[in-house]
Each structure stands twice: as C-alpha cells, then as structure tokens.
Scaffold this motif. Structure first.
Motif, PDB file in Angstrom:
ATOM      1  N   ASN A   1       0.800  -1.225   0.000  1.00 60.03           N
ATOM      2  CA  ASN A   1       0.000   0.000   0.000  1.00 60.03           C
ATOM      3  C   ASN A   1       0.829   1.270   0.000  1.00 60.03           C
ATOM      4  OD1 ASN A   1      -2.872  -0.615  -0.086  1.00 60.03           O
ATOM      5  ND2 ASN A   1      -2.452  -1.790   1.770  1.00 60.03           N
TER       6      ASN A   1
ATOM      7  N   VAL B   1       0.187   2.227  13.067  1.00 61.77           N
ATOM      8  CA  VAL B   1      -1.002   1.382  13.123  1.00 61.77           C
ATOM      9  C   VAL B   1      -1.608   1.245  11.728  1.00 61.77           C
ATOM     10  CG1 VAL B   1      -3.395   1.367  13.898  1.00 61.77           C
ATOM     11  CG2 VAL B   1      -1.547   1.795  15.522  1.00 61.77           C
ATOM     12  N   GLY B   2      -1.937   0.021  11.332  1.00 58.74           N
ATOM     13  CA  GLY B   2      -2.464  -0.219   9.999  1.00 58.74           C
ATOM     14  C   GLY B   2      -1.376  -0.401   8.958  1.00 58.74           C
TER      15      GLY B   2
ATOM     16  N   ARG C   1      -0.765  -6.962   8.629  1.00 62.05           N
ATOM     17  CA  ARG C   1      -1.161  -5.586   8.910  1.00 62.05           C
ATOM     18  C   ARG C   1      -1.086  -5.384  10.415  1.00 62.05           C
ATOM     19  NH1 ARG C   1      -6.502  -3.925   5.632  1.00 62.05           N
ATOM     20  NH2 ARG C   1      -6.543  -1.688   6.002  1.00 62.05           N
ATOM     21  N   LYS C   2      -0.450  -4.305  10.809  1.00 56.22           N
ATOM     22  CA  LYS C   2      -0.244  -4.061  12.234  1.00 56.22           C
ATOM     23  C   LYS C   2      -1.487  -3.460  12.887  1.00 56.22           C
ATOM     24  CE  LYS C   2       1.792  -1.442  15.672  1.00 56.22           C
ATOM     25  NZ  LYS C   2       2.967  -0.858  16.260  1.00 56.22           N
ATOM     26  N   ILE C   3      -1.855  -3.981  14.048  1.00 53.98           N
ATOM     27  CA  ILE C   3      -2.949  -3.395  14.820  1.00 53.98           C
ATOM     28  C   ILE C   3      -2.384  -2.635  16.013  1.00 53.98           C
ATOM     29  CG2 ILE C   3      -4.725  -5.045  14.176  1.00 53.98           C
ATOM     30  CD1 ILE C   3      -4.173  -6.542  16.800  1.00 53.98           C
ATOM     31  N   GLN C   4      -3.163  -1.830  16.648  1.00 52.47           N
ATOM     32  CA  GLN C   4      -2.917  -1.103  17.917  1.00 52.47           C
ATOM     33  C   GLN C   4      -1.506  -0.558  18.147  1.00 52.47           C
ATOM     34  OE1 GLN C   4      -4.103  -4.333  20.260  1.00 52.47           O
ATOM     35  NE2 GLN C   4      -2.105  -5.151  20.605  1.00 52.47           N
ATOM     36  N   GLN C   5      -1.449   0.458  18.981  1.00 55.32           N
ATOM     37  CA  GLN C   5      -0.172   1.065  19.348  1.00 55.32           C
ATOM     38  C   GLN C   5       0.657   0.093  20.186  1.00 55.32           C
ATOM     39  OE1 GLN C   5      -2.784   3.015  19.049  1.00 55.32           O
ATOM     40  NE2 GLN C   5      -2.146   5.052  18.382  1.00 55.32           N
TER      41      GLN C   5
ATOM     42  N   MET D   1      -1.617  11.089  18.744  1.00 51.88           N
ATOM     43  CA  MET D   1      -1.702  11.991  17.591  1.00 51.88           C
ATOM     44  C   MET D   1      -3.165  12.147  17.162  1.00 51.88           C
ATOM     45  SD  MET D   1       0.411  11.692  14.068  1.00 51.88           S
ATOM     46  CE  MET D   1       1.358  10.364  14.767  1.00 51.88           C
TER      47      MET D   1
ATOM     48  N   SER E   1      -4.871  10.195  14.278  1.00 51.95           N
ATOM     49  CA  SER E   1      -5.178   8.780  14.380  1.00 51.95           C
ATOM     50  C   SER E   1      -6.433   8.530  15.218  1.00 51.95           C
ATOM     51  CB  SER E   1      -3.987   8.021  14.965  1.00 51.95           C
ATOM     52  OG  SER E   1      -3.885   8.284  16.342  1.00 51.95           O
TER      53      SER E   1
ATOM     54  N   LEU F   1     -12.637   0.949   8.235  1.00 50.01           N
ATOM     55  CA  LEU F   1     -12.727  -0.468   7.879  1.00 50.01           C
ATOM     56  C   LEU F   1     -12.914  -1.275   9.155  1.00 50.01           C
ATOM     57  CD1 LEU F   1     -12.353  -2.334   5.248  1.00 50.01           C
ATOM     58  CD2 LEU F   1     -10.231  -3.013   6.371  1.00 50.01           C
TER      59      LEU F   1
ATOM     60  N   PHE G   1     -12.843  -4.629  10.791  1.00 48.41           N
ATOM     61  CA  PHE G   1     -12.120  -5.842  10.408  1.00 48.41           C
ATOM     62  C   PHE G   1     -12.408  -6.958  11.402  1.00 48.41           C
ATOM     63  CE2 PHE G   1      -8.505  -8.709  10.602  1.00 48.41           C
ATOM     64  CZ  PHE G   1      -8.056  -8.829   9.310  1.00 48.41           C
TER      65      PHE G   1
ATOM     66  N   PRO H   1      -8.630   5.327  18.787  1.00 44.50           N
ATOM     67  CA  PRO H   1      -7.579   5.411  17.783  1.00 44.50           C
ATOM     68  C   PRO H   1      -7.790   4.376  16.674  1.00 44.50           C
ATOM     69  CG  PRO H   1      -6.806   4.173  19.667  1.00 44.50           C
ATOM     70  CD  PRO H   1      -8.203   4.613  19.997  1.00 44.50           C
ATOM     71  N   PHE H   2      -7.401   4.736  15.453  1.00 47.88           N
ATOM     72  CA  PHE H   2      -7.342   3.733  14.380  1.00 47.88           C
ATOM     73  C   PHE H   2      -6.392   2.628  14.825  1.00 47.88           C
ATOM     74  CE2 PHE H   2      -8.811   7.181  11.483  1.00 47.88           C
ATOM     75  CZ  PHE H   2      -9.861   6.491  10.898  1.00 47.88           C
ATOM     76  N   GLY H   3      -6.726   1.388  14.516  1.00 47.57           N
ATOM     77  CA  GLY H   3      -5.895   0.250  14.913  1.00 47.57           C
ATOM     78  C   GLY H   3      -6.331  -0.360  16.232  1.00 47.57           C
ATOM     79  N   GLY H   4      -7.220   0.343  16.942  1.00 46.88           N
ATOM     80  CA  GLY H   4      -7.766  -0.215  18.175  1.00 46.88           C
ATOM     81  C   GLY H   4      -8.940  -1.136  17.875  1.00 46.88           C
TER      82      GLY H   4
ATOM     83  N   ILE I   1     -11.676  -4.889  14.702  1.00 45.20           N
ATOM     84  CA  ILE I   1     -10.548  -3.957  14.642  1.00 45.20           C
ATOM     85  C   ILE I   1     -10.954  -2.755  13.794  1.00 45.20           C
ATOM     86  CG2 ILE I   1      -8.116  -3.677  13.982  1.00 45.20           C
ATOM     87  CD1 ILE I   1      -7.833  -6.747  14.310  1.00 45.20           C
TER      88      ILE I   1
ATOM     89  N   PHE J   1      -9.715  -0.147  11.391  1.00 45.51           N
ATOM     90  CA  PHE J   1      -8.619   0.277  10.513  1.00 45.51           C
ATOM     91  C   PHE J   1      -8.999   1.511   9.706  1.00 45.51           C
ATOM     92  CE2 PHE J   1      -6.695  -4.156  10.505  1.00 45.51           C
ATOM     93  CZ  PHE J   1      -5.496  -3.752  11.078  1.00 45.51           C
ATOM     94  N   LYS J   2      -8.004   2.395   9.498  1.00 47.02           N
ATOM     95  CA  LYS J   2      -8.152   3.463   8.503  1.00 47.02           C
ATOM     96  C   LYS J   2      -8.024   2.764   7.151  1.00 47.02           C
ATOM     97  CE  LYS J   2      -5.675   7.507   8.930  1.00 47.02           C
ATOM     98  NZ  LYS J   2      -6.488   8.734   8.811  1.00 47.02           N
ATOM     99  N   PRO J   3      -8.985   2.927   6.247  1.00 43.77           N
ATOM    100  CA  PRO J   3      -8.936   2.180   4.989  1.00 43.77           C
ATOM    101  C   PRO J   3      -7.714   2.558   4.144  1.00 43.77           C
ATOM    102  CG  PRO J   3     -11.096   3.185   5.317  1.00 43.77           C
ATOM    103  CD  PRO J   3     -10.193   3.752   6.357  1.00 43.77           C
ATOM    104  N   THR J   4      -7.093   1.567   3.538  1.00 43.22           N
ATOM    105  CA  THR J   4      -6.022   1.808   2.572  1.00 43.22           C
ATOM    106  C   THR J   4      -6.630   1.818   1.175  1.00 43.22           C
ATOM    107  OG1 THR J   4      -5.627  -0.540   2.224  1.00 43.22           O
ATOM    108  CG2 THR J   4      -4.385   0.521   3.999  1.00 43.22           C
TER     109      THR J   4
ATOM    110  N   SER K   1      -6.076  -0.309  -1.114  1.00 43.47           N
ATOM    111  CA  SER K   1      -6.509  -1.683  -1.400  1.00 43.47           C
ATOM    112  C   SER K   1      -7.898  -1.967  -0.845  1.00 43.47           C
ATOM    113  CB  SER K   1      -5.532  -2.699  -0.796  1.00 43.47           C
ATOM    114  OG  SER K   1      -4.260  -2.535  -1.352  1.00 43.47           O
ATOM    115  N   ASP K   2      -8.155  -1.451   0.340  1.00 45.51           N
ATOM    116  CA  ASP K   2      -9.488  -1.655   0.930  1.00 45.51           C
ATOM    117  C   ASP K   2     -10.559  -1.006   0.062  1.00 45.51           C
ATOM    118  OD1 ASP K   2      -8.427  -3.002   3.174  1.00 45.51           O
ATOM    119  OD2 ASP K   2      -8.004  -1.092   4.168  1.00 45.51           O
TER     120      ASP K   2
END
Lengths: 262, 262, 262, 262
Positions: free
Chosen positions: A95, A191-192, A254-258, B1, B4, B13, B15, B48-51, B62, B64-67, B69-70
């Motif tokens: 990506n 993240v992501g 794909r990485k999740i969470q801080q 931040m 995020s 997204l 997930f 936060p995204f990724g949480g 989960i 996710f902020k969409p990429t 590809s998503d």
C-alpha cells in the motif's frame, strides 16, 4: 524536442531484441562492441531516443532512453536478486505510494530499494538497512545510476537488533531470518501499516507466520506468484517450455494497535 | 496523535478477519449491523485507528483506517474487475511512477484507474476513457471515495476511434478489442513508452500481438500470473485447495521511433 | 453385437453432459428420475450402448456402458478421495502393470484400490490395508460394483505396525503418517521396488522424505501435479476461472539391497 | 533367489544418483566407462540386483534391474518425446487396461507405444501407425529392448488417410494435425471408446476440439498438467527453481452411437 535528442554523457539502452540489450553511457569518440559489430557513439549523438543506429556489421540497434526496469535488470549483484513479478506484488500489497516512509532490509544489490524509492517519490523515503558493510558501497553505486539516491537512506545495521525509525508505513524484508525482525517491525510500524517478507523456503515462511500471529498483526497471508511466459504467434501459441518455477513466498500482515514502548 | 483518532465523517474499515471486513462511514448516533451484532458508532468516535470495539454480541472488531486496497476491494462493479495481482504487474511493467501521464481504457468501475492514479501522484495524470456513458458516473462515485479524482480525467469515448493525448508514458487497456487500439496507441505514446493490455482469452492476445508487431513496437511479450495462496500453519502447511485458475493474459510492448502524424 | 445391447441388470451411465451423469442399474418396469424428467428402463432395454433415450420431458440422455473412471467417480466416500491426476502419476511412477503385487494403505473408500487392481489384472494382486473396521465394508461395496474384487485382498490392520507380504513390487500409501510406515515398507518391498506416498501437507512430505533417506531407499523425489482445465472454443479459449489449486504431494523412492530380516 | 542374480546378457541400470544413471548390457570380460571411473562387468556378474559395485575410482554404483520407466527414459529419439506426466494422464483418461485394443499414431521413437503396450498386456494390442518409414525401424529397436514387441503391431501409414482396425477401445494421437484424424477415429472406435490427443499448441487444440464436436463425440475436454518438482529437505524445502513450464495440452472425448459405414 531537444530532450529526446541523445547527447554525450547520456545513459542509453542499445536494444537488439528482448533478450539482448546493453546499458551504456554515451562517450564522444568512443564505441561499444557487441557480437553484432561495434556501435560508434559519434553516430548516436544527435539522434532521437527511439530511433536506430547501424553497427559496423550493418545490424540495427534501437536507441532507448533507459527506464527504471532497464536499470534494475542491469544492476550488478552478488546474490540472487528479486524478480519484477515479486517486486510488483510487494509494492502492491504494501500500500505504499508517493509520500510513504518505508524500512527495508537487507539492501543487497539495491534492486528492491530502487524500486521502492521510485514509488515513494517525491516526498517519501526508503530507509534501507544492510548488515554487511561491503555490500553497502556496491548498492550505492547501483542506486546512484538510477538517480533515486535522494529518496533513500542507506544504513549499516542488523534489523534483528535495531530499527531507528518510528511510525513507518511499511517494513519490507528480503533476508534469511525475517521472523527475528517481527518484534522490532511491530514497534517501527504505524497502526495499519504493512509488514512484507520475501522468503525462498517454506520453513522460513512458517516461522515468520508464527511470529506475526504472536505479535500485533492480523491479515497474515502468504502467496506465491507463478509467472508463465506465453509464446504468442498465430498457429504456434503456447506457454514457454522452460520457466522459472519458484523464486519465493511473499508473506504479508497488517499491524494493529499502538505498541507500548518500554 | 489527533490524526489517528476516529471522528464522525471518517471512512472506517471494520475488520473481523481477512475474509470479513466492512467499509463504512462513521455517523454520530448511528450504528452498523453485522451477523456478529451491531457496532455503535458513538463507541467508535474518539478511539484510535488500529484499536478495537466490541459489537452488541461482544465480538471484537478492529478499527482500521482504509487503505487504497481496501477501497478498491469494496468498489461496486457491474463486471469482472481486475485483480491486485494483475494490477501489480501492469503497474510494474508500464514503468509509470510519480509524474507519469497515462491513457487508460475502459474505465469500467474505476478500480484500475484509481490504482494508476495512486502511483502517478502528485504531478501525473490518468486520462481514462469509457465508451458507455452510464458507466462513467458509477466509476466517478467509486473513485471519489478514494480521494484520487484530482489525478484522473474521466473521458467519454471509444479509444479505437480517438485518443486526444500525445506523448503519454503509457497506454493501458482492459477492453474487448485491444488490437483495434494499437495504431492510435502508437500515435499517443512517447518514444520508449509502454503499451499494456489485459485480456482473458488467448485469441485476443494473439490478435493484439500481431497488431503490435505490425506497428512501431518492440519487446512484445505476453505473461500470465498464477497466484497461489498458501495456508501456512505449523504441521498443516499447503497451498489452498480452491484457487482462481485464470484471470487474463498481460501483453506488453515498447514503442520505437516517432510516428509521422498525417 | 449382442454384448452391446442393454439388458435388465446391467449397469448404465445416463449421460446428459460432462458434468451431469448418473450411474444406475437397469431394472425392468422401473424408472430413474432426474431434474430433466424420468427415464423409463423399459425404453432402455434392448437399445445399444452409445445410443440415446428420451426422458419424460423429451430430453436426450446418452446410454453409456460405465468405464472404470465412471465407477470411481461415483463411489461413495466419507473423506476426500484421490483425484484421477494423482492416481495417474502414482500408477506411472510405481512401475506396476499386469502381474504386479502391491501393498496399499489405507483402503479408504476403495477408489485408489480399484484403480490399482485394474492395472495389475489378471495375474497380480492388491493387498489393501485399512485400520478402521467400519470403512472396510463400505470399501468392499464400492469395489464389488467395479468387478475388480478378485484382484484385491482387503485386510484389516495398521501398516505402521504390520505388513504381512514380502517381495512386493510397490507399497502405495495415502494415510496421515506415511513416515511411520517406511521401515516396514522397506522390509516388504522387493529390491528395486517402488515406494509411493500421497500427502496433502508439506510437513508430512518432509518427514516421509527424511525417513526414506534414513532407510534403504534412493531416487527419493517429490512432485506436485497442477491440473489446469482449458475452456476450448474458437475465439473464447482460456484456462477455467476456478480450479483445484492443490490436492497433495507425491513422494516416490526406489528400494535398494536386501533387508536383513531379524 | 537366482532370478535376482545378475548374469551376462542381462540389461542393467547403473545408478549413481537420480540424475546420473546408465542403461547397459552386461558382457563378460568387458567394462563400462563413466566420468566416475569404469565398472568391470566381471565384478557385477553373480551379484544381486539392488546391490552395489565399486568403479575403478572407488565410487559406488547401485545395480538395478531396469524398469519400464528406465527403458523409456533411455530410448533414442530424434524429436521431443512425451513426458511421463503426460503418458500417465493419457493412460488414465483412455480407460485402457489389460485386454484393450488401441490405435496409436505416430509411433515416433516408440516411447508412448511401449507404455501403452505395458498396460494392455497380456491379451490386448497396440496398433501403432507411423507415416515416415525410416522412423519405424528406429522405433522397433527401441521397443524390442523393452520386451513388449509381442503386444504391438507397427504399421506404416498415415492415419489421416486410413485406419484398418474397427471397434478399438481407444485412439491415441501425438501428431501435428490430429483434427484431420477425427472422422477416421470415429469409425475405428467402439461405442463409448476414448479419443485422446496430445498437442503442444493451443491452435491445434482448438481445431481438434472443433472437429470432435462436429463428429460423434461427447465429453470433450482439454487439460494441461503442470508438474512441479519439490526440493524437500528439512529447513530448505521449496519448489525447484527451474521447471518445464509446458509440454502440451491433452484433449479427450468419448464416442457415442454406431457410425454408419458407407
């Protein structure tokens, strides 16, 4: 247009056919020798890219301005380099794009490094780690020819021990023990962000997958790209007899969470 | 931040696992229903995204902020869309990158159009032709969601009849009769530029190859990418039982010499 | 010729198209129902094999005398059965033929057992071991229909514990732990005889290969057969979209020297 | 057992490793030279098959009784011969076995002819046609070595012009224009019999398929077998780098109804 006129000092791809091409630098009063005769550069200077020149044996060579693919294909390398089919999937799955920040290891001959830099231009950066000092200078020479050095930072170091960057968009690995990099990749990634690893053997793939599922990664998938070349000609169409049967497996996640830094 | 942190109006997204993901827009006081219970957006805003968030049935999703590809995977489409494996090779073989100018046809649902735009940012442009008017508006909606519309010009037209652009870096085709486009592609391309065509059948590939060799193209090659997904798990590792056996052939070529425009 | 005339009591393959066939027994005054109407057996009796009959909905069915492949495809099975592509390679690699004596395990539904018996006729024998008693009777029913029972001995037993036969030409395995059978296979095989094993996972293959190289075997090789079906039609020719991507790996080896029996 | 003792006049496979084997005839007082030293046949006579002998350079060679596969692999051939993977599928798809009567063309070097004869023994027959006279004698020499000549009738003739046999169980073709044979194959086959054709190019396959659907055939299918060799070794397991990417397509069909002979 003057920019399409070949001048002394230009890089040039002499193209005989798909399998016989030569990447050279145009030098006044010099010539380049092939098994089909020599090409005098004075005959080339002033001609347009895309035109042709005749060798001393009256054979036509096409005069192409080299593309990134041409540079990558001609890079000097000590070990097996990654194939375009695998580079293509790694770029797609990661990506990344203009502006992305990417950690890559090992640098190797710089082929994948250059390809990544090409796509993160003009505002992104590739941080490329290589543990073997002597490789770095060779890679630098290869990369400088492509003009992409401004988007790359070559770093000496072992990514199983240390990754300096944080919040990078992708960590991309082509090295022997990718599973040992997974905890540090987890810390370096935003993240992501995308983890990508290329490995020739199935055992490496299994170990990497296990490490990813034990760390903060989801969407862990492994694929293999089998590229078939087709000989296309009316009445004689068929896949080529000999093919590259395997280069390696690509594992992505794909990485999740801080990550809580200690 | 702060960037995020998820806010109302964001794309998100949800997930569950690699095969079950949902691309939604976050709306205050509303919720999204799945077979694993509903997710209340008020529970999501501020995280936060990724949480993760729990659904009404206590299942973790989960966030996710969409990429890109998503977005591409979720695009609405009337016909078969191009797969990531083929997009990846087309991008790689075409030598495009930031700044490239590309002619593409047909637009279809806009999947390949968006992918190309992603890579030519921020200074390049994709001129995408579509002959069927009703498709263009659907593609526009798909593309707008990705935020890439600024790098795309959607054009109504039949590229077997007319291509407006000149000196483009690549002509990329996913349509029924690519061989009919070859003479106009020849005129539109810059010297050394790339012709790329994706076709499901071998007969299309033969006709396109014949047309290319009869026009000003060299390096005419056809490949097929067979992607195998591997189920990787210690003691159970094997390629997946069911696979996509074929999507299409990719034919590429490189333009030589200036075309004399009439 | 009278032998090609269909009679009550005959097995019959009702053929609608390649994907819709029905293996039935012809019974006077009875009929067979399909979604395309029913076929009255009285209409069938007296017709030649290879002819056609009309169903009650006026649809033509071809009347084939069943081949071994038809019987194998229609066998009742509880678990995954071996595919023709893999049976074909196993038979070829094992070097068996009329007169060969073969140990096979596990019997499963009897598909591979029947295929092997077909090729060792009329003077050879297949000794087929199955550890699960309930499977044996089901396999017997399947095999009896093919008429090949005279060339098969169904044996209850676990081949990791005991193989009664000596000097057999081949040991052919389709079971979960083939590596545990290797020492007994070594004792059962004649010098130069063939060991063949079919396994879905790569880890099974690695263990089996290791066991073979630690026992009296050479020529240890593993292959995988990927079968692609091609849709062939003028102007629409292409590999089929969906395919079976993986069934299993076939490992083969050749026994050297006499084993000293204790 | 005396039958396992090597005697003068026996055929012998000297086996160094999977890729280096030598098929020789044992001759008293003579020797066979290899790059690993020579093997004296007097050292071999009296030893058991499956044992070993040391060469003059002290290298061990295994002494195997040749199998059919060994003979086929060592046959002299002017043109490309059919691979075991394709022979295996052709035998399986054709439904032949002990007692079958088969028409085959062209004979070529006799590899496929011998394989077919192996499976139709002891009561069947292979009628093998070859149009080029000089090929027939070479094929005869190859086949005689295998001991299968009793089950084969070598015939000079062009099967696009004439097939003498009737009611055969299978017609199996490996020649340049199989579509021209279809009408005569239809007449030669018994009802329910198998038509099999092997062709390298897709255009041959399309023409053959069209001819079959225009004659009395159903169940017309084309497949391609892609064989991958796997390098299996703990920690280094992977498909082999170089592979045979394509040999040919196999088209099969089943004959319906009696052909009205004129």
């Amino acid at each position: 247009m003057s920019s399409s006129e070949i001048r002394a000092g230009d890089d040039l791809l002499l193209f005989l056919d798909s399998k016989r091409t030569f990447l050279v630098k145009v030098k006044k009063d010099e010539s380049f020798h092939t098994h089909k005769g020599y090409v005098s550069f004075n005959d080339v200077i002033g001609r347009p890219f895309g035109g042709t020149v005749k060798s001393s044996l009256d054979v036509d060579f096409i005069l192409f301005k080299p593309t990134l693919s041409d540079y990558l294909r001609k890079m000097r390398h000590a070990t097996q380099v990654i194939y375009p089919k695998d580079t293509a999937l790694i770029v797609n799955y990661s990506n990344i794009g203009p502006g992305s920040r990417v950690v890559e290891a090992g640098t190797g001959s710089g082929v994948l490094t250059s390809a990544l830099a090409h796509y993160v231009r003009p505002t992104g950066k590739v941080y490329s780690y290589e543990a073997r000092t002597e490789r770095i200078e060779k890679a630098r020479k290869n990369i400088e020819r492509t003009g992409l050095m401004a988007f790359i930072e070559l770093k000496e170091g072992d990514v199983t021990q240390r990754i300096d960057e944080e919040n990078v968009d992708a960590v991309i690995l082509d090295l022997a023990t990718p599973w040992l990099v997974v905890p540090l990749a987890d810390q370096a990634l935003t993240v992501g962000g995308s983890f990508l690893s290329f490995s020739p053997t199935i055992e490496q793939t299994v170990k990497t997958t296990t490490a990813l599922t034990e760390n903060a990664f989801v969407n862990v998938e492994t694929v293999e790209c089998i590229l078939r070349r087709i000989k296309v000609k009316e009445g004689q169409t068929r896949p080529e007899t000999l093919m590259i049967g395997h280069t390696g497996y690509i594992t992505r996640a794909r990485k999740i969470q801080q990550t809580k830094l200690p």
